[in-house]
Structure formats: structure tokens, C-alpha cells
Design an enzyme around this catalytic site. Structure first.
Site, mmCIF file in Angstrom:
data_model
loop_
_atom_site.group_PDB
_atom_site.id
_atom_site.type_symbol
_atom_site.label_atom_id
_atom_site.label_comp_id
_atom_site.label_asym_id
_atom_site.label_seq_id
_atom_site.Cartn_x
_atom_site.Cartn_y
_atom_site.Cartn_z
ATOM 1 N N ASP A 14 36.278 48.869 31.848
ATOM 2 C CA ASP A 14 35.728 47.490 30.934
ATOM 3 C C ASP A 14 34.395 48.609 29.508
ATOM 4 O O ASP A 14 34.103 49.476 30.298
ATOM 5 C CB ASP A 14 34.752 46.618 31.616
ATOM 6 N N LYS A 41 40.169 43.133 37.975
ATOM 7 C CA LYS A 41 39.764 42.745 39.255
ATOM 8 C C LYS A 41 40.321 43.606 40.697
ATOM 9 O O LYS A 41 38.916 43.146 41.636
ATOM 10 C CB LYS A 41 40.697 42.081 39.150
ATOM 11 N N GLY A 42 40.972 43.677 41.118
ATOM 12 C CA GLY A 42 41.269 44.615 42.139
ATOM 13 C C GLY A 42 40.392 45.237 43.208
ATOM 14 O O GLY A 42 39.477 45.982 43.612
ATOM 15 N N THR A 221 37.096 28.043 42.677
ATOM 16 C CA THR A 221 35.464 28.600 42.554
ATOM 17 C C THR A 221 35.057 27.488 40.914
ATOM 18 O O THR A 221 36.274 27.506 39.845
ATOM 19 C CB THR A 221 35.165 29.838 41.483
ATOM 20 N N GLY A 223 32.525 27.860 38.963
ATOM 21 C CA GLY A 223 31.428 28.584 38.330
ATOM 22 C C GLY A 223 29.526 28.243 38.814
ATOM 23 O O GLY A 223 29.536 28.378 40.244
ATOM 24 N N ASP A 254 35.153 38.268 41.119
ATOM 25 C CA ASP A 254 35.710 39.177 41.893
ATOM 26 C C ASP A 254 34.393 39.374 43.090
ATOM 27 O O ASP A 254 35.070 39.969 44.239
ATOM 28 C CB ASP A 254 35.811 40.468 40.919
ATOM 29 N N ARG A 287 22.716 40.862 38.107
ATOM 30 C CA ARG A 287 22.630 41.742 37.274
ATOM 31 C C ARG A 287 23.646 41.915 36.134
ATOM 32 O O ARG A 287 24.858 40.703 36.146
ATOM 33 C CB ARG A 287 23.289 42.489 37.895
HETATM 34 P P1 ATP Z 1 35.168 35.930 36.282
HETATM 35 O O1 ATP Z 1 36.461 35.574 35.585
HETATM 36 O O2 ATP Z 1 33.895 35.335 35.122
HETATM 37 O O3 ATP Z 1 35.018 37.396 37.231
HETATM 38 P P2 ATP Z 1 35.742 33.616 37.749
HETATM 39 O O4 ATP Z 1 36.102 32.408 36.544
HETATM 40 O O5 ATP Z 1 36.814 33.827 38.496
HETATM 41 O O6 ATP Z 1 34.417 34.427 37.071
HETATM 42 P P3 ATP Z 1 33.552 31.117 38.757
HETATM 43 O O7 ATP Z 1 34.427 30.234 39.628
HETATM 44 O O8 ATP Z 1 32.840 31.423 37.139
HETATM 45 O O9 ATP Z 1 34.149 32.094 38.577
HETATM 46 O O10 ATP Z 1 32.596 31.981 39.624
HETATM 47 C C1 ATP Z 1 33.289 32.667 41.161
HETATM 48 C C2 ATP Z 1 31.389 32.643 42.030
HETATM 49 O O11 ATP Z 1 30.262 32.927 41.075
HETATM 50 C C3 ATP Z 1 31.024 30.594 41.782
HETATM 51 O O12 ATP Z 1 32.441 29.892 43.078
HETATM 52 C C4 ATP Z 1 29.624 30.820 42.462
HETATM 53 O O13 ATP Z 1 29.513 30.860 43.354
HETATM 54 C C5 ATP Z 1 29.376 31.594 41.566
HETATM 55 N N1 ATP Z 1 28.789 31.664 40.036
HETATM 56 C C6 ATP Z 1 29.064 31.150 39.248
HETATM 57 N N2 ATP Z 1 28.568 31.432 38.240
HETATM 58 C C7 ATP Z 1 27.575 30.992 38.704
HETATM 59 C C8 ATP Z 1 25.703 31.060 38.221
HETATM 60 N N3 ATP Z 1 25.206 30.309 37.343
HETATM 61 N N4 ATP Z 1 24.904 30.754 39.310
HETATM 62 C C9 ATP Z 1 25.409 31.361 40.445
HETATM 63 N N5 ATP Z 1 26.578 31.462 41.187
HETATM 64 C C10 ATP Z 1 27.660 31.308 40.492
HETATM 65 O O1 RIB Z 2 37.196 39.431 36.330
HETATM 66 C C1 RIB Z 2 36.708 40.155 35.547
HETATM 67 C C2 RIB Z 2 37.382 41.724 34.921
HETATM 68 O O2 RIB Z 2 38.401 41.234 35.225
HETATM 69 C C3 RIB Z 2 36.755 42.718 34.644
HETATM 70 O O3 RIB Z 2 36.375 43.355 34.723
HETATM 71 C C4 RIB Z 2 38.108 43.313 33.309
HETATM 72 O O4 RIB Z 2 38.948 44.260 33.720
HETATM 73 C C5 RIB Z 2 39.009 42.052 33.704
HETATM 74 O O5 RIB Z 2 40.171 42.431 34.797
#
Ligand code: ATP
Ligand code: RIB
Length: 307
Positions: A14, A41-42, A221, A223, A254, A287
Site C-alpha cells: 500500500d 484485502k486477502g 457492512t 461503515g 478487512d 489506527r
Molecule cells: P474498506 O473498503 O475501507 O476496507 P469497507 O467499506 O469494506 O471498508 P465498512 O462497511 O466501511 O467496510 O466498515 C466495515 C466495518 O468496520 C463496519 O461494519 C464497522 O463495524 C466498522 N467501522 C467502519 N467505520 C467505522 C467507524 N467510523 N467507527 C467504528 N467502526 C467502524
Molecule cells: O481493503 C483495503 C485494501 O484494499 C488496501 O490494503 C488496498 O491494498 C486494497 O487492496
């Protein structure tokens, strides 16, 4: 002893650029910061699962280069067992991650490199490992036919299957029917169903559309709104589990999938497993980074005990 978790997917480096905005075509702007770290992701899901206490094997392909060395040291630190094919004819992939200064929102381009050459044959070669697993997890950053091969082997052996359909792609019903659990985020659920997913009611309707196509259960999920669990008899909205101020949400999905897989592999009730996934993700978003933000089992247990 609990059976292992087997995850198929990609590792990439990344490269995360924090900037006020995306440059326009033909324009150069100054960034505020840059970080190089492990992603894909994996691989992120494997790190999350191993850190959360799962005996985790990760099937992938790497080039023979410096980014491959980052992959190996990341997995060693987290306790992930690599099941790697080395591919001297390609390169270990990378992701361009734009982080918007004001919001922390991201936009990503991922180039999988050697992992784009993972084939069904790679999965056949690891069929015994998959058959011996409690849970098999995959996503859509490597070729779909490799995901299909892994899901088929797992399903035939009665292994629980999870497909995190990210990034969004068109999926046929035969593939969806191989999934015990499908874990899209809101935009992936929209892409898969053609339905809007902006409210809980809309998420429920999208989940129903996916159940009708043969998926065992759907977890969307949401967010900062947590996650929706829905199968043919149960529908539960699990709220977010907050662990503090949000620093970066890249990789939250992830963290969720890795934690969810561990809890399922331990035989927990599925809604408890969704809560475990939300707790894992809730800590990770406090983090920076993706794989480096994954919490330890002790941290997840402590957060859940405080609820
Ligand atoms: P990304 O693609 O950035 O990895 P995503 O879009 O696949 O994320 P999200 O639905 O945004 O996944 O988030 C996954 C989980 O993370 C949510 O179900 C929730 O439990 C947690 N999460 C996301 N945003 C927050 C937040 N602002 N505070 C606490 N928990 C969060
Ligand atoms: O889900 C986050 C990941 O998606 C990042 O680490 C990036 O590498 C993309 O694959």
C-alpha cells in the site's frame, strides 16, 4: 484443536498519499504525507484473523522482489502461515491509496501483479489444506475463477465459506450459491443487486435479493452504522463498536472479515461472530494503515468485555 482458517487473496504494497484533494488530469500537487505499508484485502484479512487468534493460512502469489519481502515479514510478525507460489515472471503488486486530508476518505487503485495470475490450478494444488479448514475466505482481487475453485473445494468438504465481494464485480448465481456468508459493503451490495443501499430498510431489501440468488446469509457492512446480518429467518442490525476516535477507515472491511472468520471458526453463534468482527474493525479504525492497524485478541476481548 480448532481447525485452521484458509484465506485466498492478494498481497500488495500500500502506498498511501495524504493530500488535500486528488490532482486533476495533467496537474501535480504537493502531498501532506506518504506511507508505504502492507496491504491487499486477502493479506489484510489474514493478518486480522491471525492477530485475533485464528490459525491462519494464506494462499497467494508473489513476485521475487522487495515488496515480496515486506509480505513475508508482515506475515511472520502476525503469525500468518504463507502458502505462496513465487512467480519470477511478474511483480508483487501495489496499491495507490489517496487519503483525503479533511475527511480521511480514500480512493484506491490496486494492481495485483503476480496475484492476478493465481489460477484454479493453484487452488487444486492446495485442496487438502482447504478441505481440512473450518472456514475458507476469499475476495475478488485475484481472478474470480480462482475464488470459484476454492469455494467449490471448500463447499464439497463441508467447510464454511465466506466471500467478501470486493472490489465490486458482477457475480453469477452459481458462484453466489457456493457462499455460506457474503459480506459486501453498501456500494458492493448496490453493485450486486442494482438496488440503492443508503438506509437500513434498503440494506434489508438488497440482502433479500442476494438471498434469493442462493447465498446462505448476507452481512452488509454499513461503515459507521455497523453491520446488518440477514438470513431466511433472522435479521439483526449490529451497531458499531467504538474503540475511540477514528483515524483511518481503510481496511475496516478487512478487519471485520478476519475477525468474523475467527469467531465462526471457534463455533460462536453467527450474530456473536458479527459483533466480534465489528469489535475487530472498531479498533482497527482508531489506527493508521491497513494490516498494521489490526488488533490483538486481547484487545478485542477487552473491548467486547466493556460493552
Ligand atoms: P474498506 O473498503 O475501507 O476496507 P469497507 O467499506 O469494506 O471498508 P465498512 O462497511 O466501511 O467496510 O466498515 C466495515 C466495518 O468496520 C463496519 O461494519 C464497522 O463495524 C466498522 N467501522 C467502519 N467505520 C467505522 C467507524 N467510523 N467507527 C467504528 N467502526 C467502524
Ligand atoms: O481493503 C483495503 C485494501 O484494499 C488496501 O490494503 C488496498 O491494498 C486494497 O487492496
Amino acid at each position: 484443536m480448532t481447525k485452521p482458517i484458509v484465506i485466498l487473496g492478494i498481497f500488495v504494497a500500500d502506498t498511501a498519499y495524504r493530500a488535500e484533494r486528488m490532482p486533476k488530469m495533467g496537474e501535480t500537487i504537493l502531498g501532506r504525507s506518504f506511507v508505504l505499508g502492507p496491504g491487499g484485502k486477502g493479506s489484510n484479512q489474514s493478518v486480522a484473523a491471525a492477530m485475533a487468534g485464528g490459525r491462519t493460512h494464506f494462499i497467494t502469489r508473489l513476485g521475487k522482489d522487495d515488496f515480496a519481502a515486506i509480505a513475508r515479514s508482515t506475515w511472520e510478525k502476525a503469525g500468518v502461515r504463507p502458502e505462496v507460489s513465487e512467480d519470477g515472471e511478474s511483480y508483487t503488486g501495489a496499491a495507490f491509496i489517496f487519503l483525503e486530508e479533511a475527511t480521511g476518505n480514500n480512493a484506491i487503485i490496486v494492481s495485483p501483479g503476480a496475484a492476478a495470475r493465481i489460477s484454479a490450478q493453484d487452488l487444486e494444488e492446495r485442496a487438502d489444506l482447504i478441505r481440512g479448514a473450518s472456514v475458507f475466505v476469499t475476495q475478488l482481487e485475484q481472478p474470480i475463477e480462482a475464488a470459484r475453485a476454492g469455494l467449490k473445494i471448500a463447499r464439497a468438504a463441508g467447510v464454511t465459506t465466506i466471500l467478501n465481494p470486493a472490489p465490486a464485480a458482477a457475480l453469477d448465481d452459481a458462484l453466489l450459491a457456493l457462499c455460506d456468508y457474503l459480506t459486501p459493503n453498501e456500494s458492493e451490495a448496490e453493485g450486486l443487486t442494482g438496488l440503492p443501499v443508503t438506509t437500513l430498510a434498503e440494506a434489508e431489501a438488497a440482502a433479500d435479493a442476494l438471498l434469493a440468488r442462493g447465498v446462505g446469509a448476507v452481512i452488509i457492512t454499513l461503515g459507521s452504522n455497523g453491520a446488518l446480518y440477514r438470513d431466511k429467518t433472522r435479521s439483526v442490525h449490529v451497531p458499531v463498536i467504538s474503540a475511540g476516535p477514528v483515524v483511518e477507515t481503510t481496511g475496516a472491511g478487512d478487519a471485520f472479515n478476519g475477525g468474523f472468520a475467527v469467531a465462526l471458526s471457534e463455533g460462536r453463534d453467527v450474530v456473536e461472530a458479527v459483533r466480534f468482527g465489528c469489535a475487530t474493525a472498531g479498533i482497527s479504525v482508531t489506527r493508521p494503515g491497513t494490516a498494521p492497524s489490526m488488533p490483538s485478541r486481547a484487545e478485542i476481548d477487552a473491548l467486547l468485555a466493556r460493552q
